[in-house]
Design a protein around this motif. Structure first.
Motif, PDB file in Angstrom:
ATOM      1  N   MET A   1      -3.532   4.894  13.944  1.00  0.00           N
ATOM      2  CA  MET A   1      -2.680   4.398  12.868  1.00  0.00           C
ATOM      3  C   MET A   1      -3.423   3.308  12.116  1.00  0.00           C
ATOM      4  O   MET A   1      -3.936   2.365  12.726  1.00  0.00           O
ATOM      5  CB  MET A   1      -1.374   3.826  13.424  1.00  0.00           C
ATOM      6  N   SER A   2      -3.499   3.434  10.809  1.00  0.00           N
ATOM      7  CA  SER A   2      -4.249   2.462  10.013  1.00  0.00           C
ATOM      8  C   SER A   2      -3.701   2.445   8.601  1.00  0.00           C
ATOM      9  O   SER A   2      -3.141   3.434   8.124  1.00  0.00           O
ATOM     10  CB  SER A   2      -5.744   2.814  10.013  1.00  0.00           C
ATOM     11  N   TRP A   3      -3.869   1.312   7.936  1.00  0.00           N
ATOM     12  CA  TRP A   3      -3.367   1.193   6.573  1.00  0.00           C
ATOM     13  C   TRP A   3      -4.178   0.158   5.800  1.00  0.00           C
ATOM     14  O   TRP A   3      -5.020  -0.546   6.363  1.00  0.00           O
ATOM     15  CB  TRP A   3      -1.891   0.833   6.555  1.00  0.00           C
ATOM     16  N   THR A   4      -3.940   0.088   4.510  1.00  0.00           N
ATOM     17  CA  THR A   4      -4.674  -0.818   3.639  1.00  0.00           C
ATOM     18  C   THR A   4      -3.752  -1.406   2.586  1.00  0.00           C
ATOM     19  O   THR A   4      -2.735  -0.810   2.220  1.00  0.00           O
ATOM     20  CB  THR A   4      -5.847  -0.075   2.950  1.00  0.00           C
ATOM     21  N   SER A   5      -4.152  -2.589   2.098  1.00  0.00           N
ATOM     22  CA  SER A   5      -3.425  -3.210   0.991  1.00  0.00           C
ATOM     23  C   SER A   5      -3.917  -2.652  -0.335  1.00  0.00           C
ATOM     24  O   SER A   5      -3.304  -2.895  -1.372  1.00  0.00           O
ATOM     25  CB  SER A   5      -3.651  -4.726   1.014  1.00  0.00           C
ATOM     26  N   GLY A   6      -5.034  -1.945  -0.299  1.00  0.00           N
ATOM     27  CA  GLY A   6      -5.634  -1.433  -1.521  1.00  0.00           C
ATOM     28  C   GLY A   6      -6.744  -2.316  -2.051  1.00  0.00           C
ATOM     29  O   GLY A   6      -7.515  -1.898  -2.917  1.00  0.00           O
ATOM     30  N   LYS A   7      -6.864  -3.538  -1.530  1.00  0.00           N
ATOM     31  CA  LYS A   7      -7.963  -4.408  -1.936  1.00  0.00           C
ATOM     32  C   LYS A   7      -9.256  -3.873  -1.319  1.00  0.00           C
ATOM     33  O   LYS A   7      -9.247  -3.320  -0.220  1.00  0.00           O
ATOM     34  CB  LYS A   7      -7.701  -5.848  -1.482  1.00  0.00           C
ATOM     35  N   PRO A   8     -10.391  -3.995  -1.995  1.00  0.00           N
ATOM     36  CA  PRO A   8     -11.643  -3.395  -1.527  1.00  0.00           C
ATOM     37  C   PRO A   8     -12.013  -3.786  -0.098  1.00  0.00           C
ATOM     38  O   PRO A   8     -12.104  -4.980   0.214  1.00  0.00           O
ATOM     39  CB  PRO A   8     -12.677  -3.936  -2.529  1.00  0.00           C
ATOM     40  N   GLY A   9     -12.202  -2.776   0.734  1.00  0.00           N
ATOM     41  CA  GLY A   9     -12.667  -3.011   2.095  1.00  0.00           C
ATOM     42  C   GLY A   9     -11.628  -3.549   3.052  1.00  0.00           C
ATOM     43  O   GLY A   9     -11.912  -3.754   4.232  1.00  0.00           O
ATOM     44  N   ARG A  10     -10.403  -3.793   2.573  1.00  0.00           N
ATOM     45  CA  ARG A  10      -9.360  -4.358   3.444  1.00  0.00           C
ATOM     46  C   ARG A  10      -8.600  -3.247   4.146  1.00  0.00           C
ATOM     47  O   ARG A  10      -8.146  -2.299   3.506  1.00  0.00           O
ATOM     48  CB  ARG A  10      -8.369  -5.196   2.646  1.00  0.00           C
ATOM     49  N   ARG A  11      -8.449  -3.361   5.450  1.00  0.00           N
ATOM     50  CA  ARG A  11      -7.662  -2.389   6.211  1.00  0.00           C
ATOM     51  C   ARG A  11      -7.350  -2.952   7.589  1.00  0.00           C
ATOM     52  O   ARG A  11      -7.978  -3.900   8.056  1.00  0.00           O
ATOM     53  CB  ARG A  11      -8.410  -1.063   6.357  1.00  0.00           C
ATOM     54  N   GLN A  12      -6.352  -2.352   8.222  1.00  0.00           N
ATOM     55  CA  GLN A  12      -5.998  -2.695   9.591  1.00  0.00           C
ATOM     56  C   GLN A  12      -5.937  -1.425  10.415  1.00  0.00           C
ATOM     57  O   GLN A  12      -5.382  -0.409   9.979  1.00  0.00           O
ATOM     58  CB  GLN A  12      -4.652  -3.416   9.653  1.00  0.00           C
ATOM     59  N   LEU A  13      -6.511  -1.493  11.617  1.00  0.00           N
ATOM     60  CA  LEU A  13      -6.451  -0.401  12.578  1.00  0.00           C
ATOM     61  C   LEU A  13      -5.612  -0.872  13.759  1.00  0.00           C
ATOM     62  O   LEU A  13      -5.814  -1.985  14.268  1.00  0.00           O
ATOM     63  CB  LEU A  13      -7.848  -0.004  13.060  1.00  0.00           C
ATOM     64  N   LEU A  14      -4.675  -0.049  14.167  1.00  0.00           N
ATOM     65  CA  LEU A  14      -3.747  -0.441  15.216  1.00  0.00           C
ATOM     66  C   LEU A  14      -4.007   0.369  16.478  1.00  0.00           C
ATOM     67  O   LEU A  14      -4.096   1.604  16.429  1.00  0.00           O
ATOM     68  CB  LEU A  14      -2.306  -0.213  14.745  1.00  0.00           C
ATOM     69  N   TYR A  15      -4.124  -0.331  17.612  1.00  0.00           N
ATOM     70  CA  TYR A  15      -4.357   0.310  18.896  1.00  0.00           C
ATOM     71  C   TYR A  15      -3.324  -0.174  19.915  1.00  0.00           C
ATOM     72  O   TYR A  15      -2.605  -1.145  19.687  1.00  0.00           O
ATOM     73  CB  TYR A  15      -5.751  -0.017  19.434  1.00  0.00           C
ATOM     74  N   ARG A  16      -3.302   0.497  21.061  1.00  0.00           N
ATOM     75  CA  ARG A  16      -2.458   0.065  22.177  1.00  0.00           C
ATOM     76  C   ARG A  16      -3.356  -0.196  23.381  1.00  0.00           C
ATOM     77  O   ARG A  16      -4.137   0.668  23.771  1.00  0.00           O
ATOM     78  CB  ARG A  16      -1.417   1.146  22.517  1.00  0.00           C
ATOM     79  N   VAL A  17      -3.265  -1.404  23.948  1.00  0.00           N
ATOM     80  CA  VAL A  17      -4.094  -1.735  25.098  1.00  0.00           C
ATOM     81  C   VAL A  17      -3.450  -1.160  26.357  1.00  0.00           C
ATOM     82  O   VAL A  17      -2.238  -0.924  26.396  1.00  0.00           O
ATOM     83  CB  VAL A  17      -4.292  -3.255  25.248  1.00  0.00           C
TER      84      VAL A  17
END
Length: 337
Positions: A121-137
């Motif tokens: 699961m991952s998403w972005t704000s649309g700003k260049p190079g910005r994103r978040q990747l979500l994991y479960r430990v």
């Protein structure tokens, strides 16, 4: 205030990958009610990146309560997920620009996930190079991560627990932009897709929906975490009083024994001798110990429960005194072993 007065946003671009189709255009609340996000996540309403809920990172909330809070302030225009224990062990990798992405690539090695090719699961704000990747430990690691809020990769190449990068101030004073690479866990939140970014005014959008589920944390993330694990060691004043009251009895509750065992005095004598005093098992004699040196040294061997072909399944952090085997889904401190 009814939801019809909240701003509506039209999805842009192609549908996210990962199987499960997203609902049609609507408000952030529409997506929450449609079950876009897992039910065990703790959600909070946000205005941009801010929330006005006190102690929002300390308590788990029912989904219906989160929805109700959304209407209590007209400034709210989205939702965030509280990472960490309150959402089943979620950890977010926040990549704040192209330079941060280059550091991420170097740190993750073969585990690097290129922009648009994310496997979780991952998403972005649309700003260049910005994103978040979500994991479960892994579940067994979550109790040992109670004190972990953020772990930041500083520009000197060292992961720092709950501290900023001193290079940020230097760059900002020089008028340069600083791009942060950080892992977020307890008492942190990530703004969810369909919410509005405070600077661009555009909605966050999925890069990969991944069927609505985050992937397991990759090994390189676990390696970053292991040196910062901490056994639950300390007792409150009330528990210390109970310990003194129990002093004349033959048996002591296990929590009180753990409180003594993990005192600084005892641990300072024990940690240098763990392999000699605690980690006694024929498996270790068979595989031996492989030492991974560096700022976060790791001792590795075969697993006492399943063995393993690599001889490195059993991972022990010399800094934290905690161990785990991802294949078996077990781990803890030396008493757990």
């Amino acid at each position: 205030m009814s939801d019809q007065h909240k701003p509506e946003f039209t999805p842009e671009g192609t549908p996210p990958s990962g199987g499960k189709q997203l609902p049609p255009p609507g408000t952030p609340l529409d997506w929450v009610r449609a079950g876009v996000f897992p039910e065990d996540w703790t959600l909070i309403p946000v205005a941009g990146k801010s929330t006005y809920i006190k102690e929002w990172g300390d308590h788990k909330r029912r989904r219906i309560d989160s929805e109700g809070l959304y209407f209590e302030d007209s400034r709210y225009n989205g939702f965030g997920v509280v990472t960490g224990e309150l959402s089943g062990g979620l950890i977010a990798l926040d990549i704040d620009g192209p330079d941060a992405d280059r550091r991420y690539r170097a740190e993750a090695g073969e585990g690097y996930e290129a922009y648009g090719e994310e496997q979780t699961m991952s998403w972005t704000s649309g700003k260049p190079g910005r994103r978040q990747l979500l994991y479960r430990v892994p579940e067994h690691m979550v109790p040992l991560m109670a004190d972990i809020n953020t772990v930041i990769l500083r520009e000197d190449g060292e992961w720092a627990l709950g501290q900023g990068d001193t290079n940020r101030t230097k760059k900002e004073q020089a008028g340069e932009e600083y791009e942060e690479l950080v892992l977020r866990f307890n008492r942190c939140q990530s703004v969810l897709p369909q919410s509005i970014h405070p600077d661009t005014g555009k909605r966050y959008r999925f890069l990969n929906y991944n069927g609505g589920q985050p992937a397991e944390a990759p090994e390189w993330v676990l390696e970053v975490i292991r040196p910062h694990l901490k056994a639950k060691a300390w007792l409150s004043e009330e528990e210390m009083g109970q310990l003194e009251a129990e002093a004349g009895k033959t048996l002591l509750p296990s929590r009180q024994i753990r409180g003594w065992f993990f005192s600084e005095e005892v641990q300072s004598k024990l940690l240098p001798r763990l392999d000699e005093l605690v980690f006694k098992h024929p498996t270790f004699d068979q595989y031996g110990w492989d030492i991974r040196p560096g700022k976060s040294p790791q001792m590795m061997s075969g697993c006492p429960w399943h063995g393993g072909k690599s001889g490195t399944s059993f991972q022990y952090s010399e800094l934290s005194g905690c161990w785990d085997c991802k294949a078996c889904g077990v781990g803890g401190d030396v008493l757990d072993f």
